[in-house]
Design a protein around this motif. Structure first.
Motif, PDB file in Angstrom:
ATOM      1  N   ASN A 136       0.815  -1.232  -0.077  1.00 53.62           N
ATOM      2  CA  ASN A 136       0.216  -0.068   0.130  1.00 53.62           C
ATOM      3  C   ASN A 136       0.909   1.297  -0.019  1.00 53.62           C
ATOM      4  OD1 ASN A 136      -3.034  -0.917   0.277  1.00 53.62           O
ATOM      5  ND2 ASN A 136      -1.872  -1.850   2.229  1.00 53.62           N
ATOM      6  N   ILE A 137       0.735   2.244  -1.121  1.00 56.67           N
ATOM      7  CA  ILE A 137       1.405   3.210  -1.068  1.00 56.67           C
ATOM      8  C   ILE A 137       0.520   4.672  -0.898  1.00 56.67           C
ATOM      9  CG2 ILE A 137       2.591   4.879  -2.470  1.00 56.67           C
ATOM     10  CD1 ILE A 137       3.748   2.285  -4.137  1.00 56.67           C
ATOM     11  N   PHE A 138       0.802   5.527   0.183  1.00 58.69           N
ATOM     12  CA  PHE A 138       0.089   6.530   0.457  1.00 58.69           C
ATOM     13  C   PHE A 138       0.822   7.582   0.036  1.00 58.69           C
ATOM     14  CE2 PHE A 138      -1.426   3.282   3.180  1.00 58.69           C
ATOM     15  CZ  PHE A 138      -2.731   3.814   3.192  1.00 58.69           C
ATOM     16  N   ILE A 139       0.462   8.872  -0.413  1.00 59.69           N
ATOM     17  CA  ILE A 139       0.936  10.012  -0.934  1.00 59.69           C
ATOM     18  C   ILE A 139       0.588  10.983   0.283  1.00 59.69           C
ATOM     19  CG2 ILE A 139       1.249  11.803  -2.540  1.00 59.69           C
ATOM     20  CD1 ILE A 139       1.375   9.866  -4.706  1.00 59.69           C
ATOM     21  N   ALA A 140       1.276  12.042   0.718  1.00 61.55           N
ATOM     22  CA  ALA A 140       0.868  12.983   1.547  1.00 61.55           C
ATOM     23  C   ALA A 140       1.582  13.919   0.839  1.00 61.55           C
ATOM     24  CB  ALA A 140       1.269  12.733   3.149  1.00 61.55           C
ATOM     25  N   GLY A 141       0.832  15.174   1.123  1.00 62.93           N
ATOM     26  CA  GLY A 141       1.200  16.519   0.421  1.00 62.93           C
ATOM     27  C   GLY A 141       0.578  17.582   0.986  1.00 62.93           C
ATOM     28  N   HIS A 142       0.771  18.962   0.619  1.00 63.17           N
ATOM     29  CA  HIS A 142       0.305  20.051   1.143  1.00 63.17           C
ATOM     30  C   HIS A 142      -0.942  20.514   0.434  1.00 63.17           C
ATOM     31  CE1 HIS A 142      -0.414  23.513   3.679  1.00 63.17           C
ATOM     32  NE2 HIS A 142      -0.519  24.394   2.661  1.00 63.17           N
ATOM     33  N   GLU A 143      -0.769  20.825  -0.827  1.00 66.17           N
ATOM     34  CA  GLU A 143      -2.061  21.257  -1.359  1.00 66.17           C
ATOM     35  C   GLU A 143      -2.824  20.143  -2.223  1.00 66.17           C
ATOM     36  OE1 GLU A 143      -1.152  24.398  -4.067  1.00 66.17           O
ATOM     37  OE2 GLU A 143      -0.431  25.824  -2.182  1.00 66.17           O
ATOM     38  N   PRO A 144      -3.939  19.961  -2.286  1.00 64.94           N
ATOM     39  CA  PRO A 144      -4.740  18.659  -2.895  1.00 64.94           C
ATOM     40  C   PRO A 144      -4.584  18.848  -4.203  1.00 64.94           C
ATOM     41  CG  PRO A 144      -6.178  20.242  -1.947  1.00 64.94           C
ATOM     42  CD  PRO A 144      -5.062  20.692  -1.488  1.00 64.94           C
ATOM     43  N   VAL A 145      -4.545  17.713  -4.915  1.00 66.29           N
ATOM     44  CA  VAL A 145      -4.658  17.570  -6.346  1.00 66.29           C
ATOM     45  C   VAL A 145      -6.042  18.172  -6.867  1.00 66.29           C
ATOM     46  CG1 VAL A 145      -4.865  15.896  -8.175  1.00 66.29           C
ATOM     47  CG2 VAL A 145      -3.070  15.402  -6.185  1.00 66.29           C
ATOM     48  N   LEU A 146      -7.030  17.888  -6.305  1.00 67.03           N
ATOM     49  CA  LEU A 146      -8.503  18.444  -6.743  1.00 67.03           C
ATOM     50  C   LEU A 146      -8.887  19.121  -5.484  1.00 67.03           C
ATOM     51  CD1 LEU A 146     -10.196  15.344  -8.685  1.00 67.03           C
ATOM     52  CD2 LEU A 146      -8.592  17.381  -9.559  1.00 67.03           C
TER      53      LEU A 146
END
Length: 163
Positions: free
Chosen positions: A22-32
């Motif tokens: 399982n791969i999770f991506i975490a970031g600040h600004e949402p893609v949508l």
């Protein structure tokens, strides 16, 4: 930025090679974006002009989603918007996707909340929207991934299974 996308592609390829399930991506600004940042984040109200500052954001977002799709990302988690939102990103939002990707926006830590911006072209992809203080809990096991969105009183107001 191209160098960040190249890093992400290498990192996710290495994770799959190691057998990560399982791969999770975490970031600040949402893609949508769904609330107060539909005018910016990874959308800029549809601007796609590389001659403008941040004008290539749609091109970069398309490349980002292609990488997430290639490595069958389980879910993506972002902040930036002061709300809770769960979206299912599929071909209606980006034609290149071969399977849906779940996006969580978890920005319910205390700032004034945003209303949902229904002008976003992907407004129908939003499966749950809640302007509440909250946190997220994920449980990863051999049988799958479950999530719970929990408010400050400990009530689960959204939950489910991812894939």
């Amino acid at each position: 930025m191209a160098n960040q996308l190249a890093w992400l592609d290498r990192d996710l390829a290495a994770a799959r090679k190691r057998g990560v399930g399982n791969i999770f991506i975490a970031g600040h600004e949402p893609v949508l974006p769904v609330g107060g940042h539909v005018g910016d984040a990874m959308w800029w109200r549809g601007l796609d002009d590389a001659t403008q500052p941040s004008g290539d954001v749609l091109t970069m977002r398309t490349k980002f989603l292609a990488i997430a799709d290639r490595y069958r990302v389980t879910a993506m988690m972002f902040g930036h918007e002061h709300v809770y939102a769960r979206l299912e990103i599929d071909k209606t939002a980006d034609k290149q996707l071969t399977q849906p990707i779940v996006q969580f926006v978890s920005g319910g830590a205390g700032a004034p909340f945003y209303p949902q911006d229904m002008s976003a072209p992907w407004a129908n992809a939003v499966k749950k929207f809640a302007p509440v203080n909250h946190y997220l809990m994920f449980t990863v096991s051999r049988s799958g991934v479950t999530f719970e969105a929990i408010d400050l009183d400990g009530r689960i107001f959204d939950s489910g299974v991812i894939r």
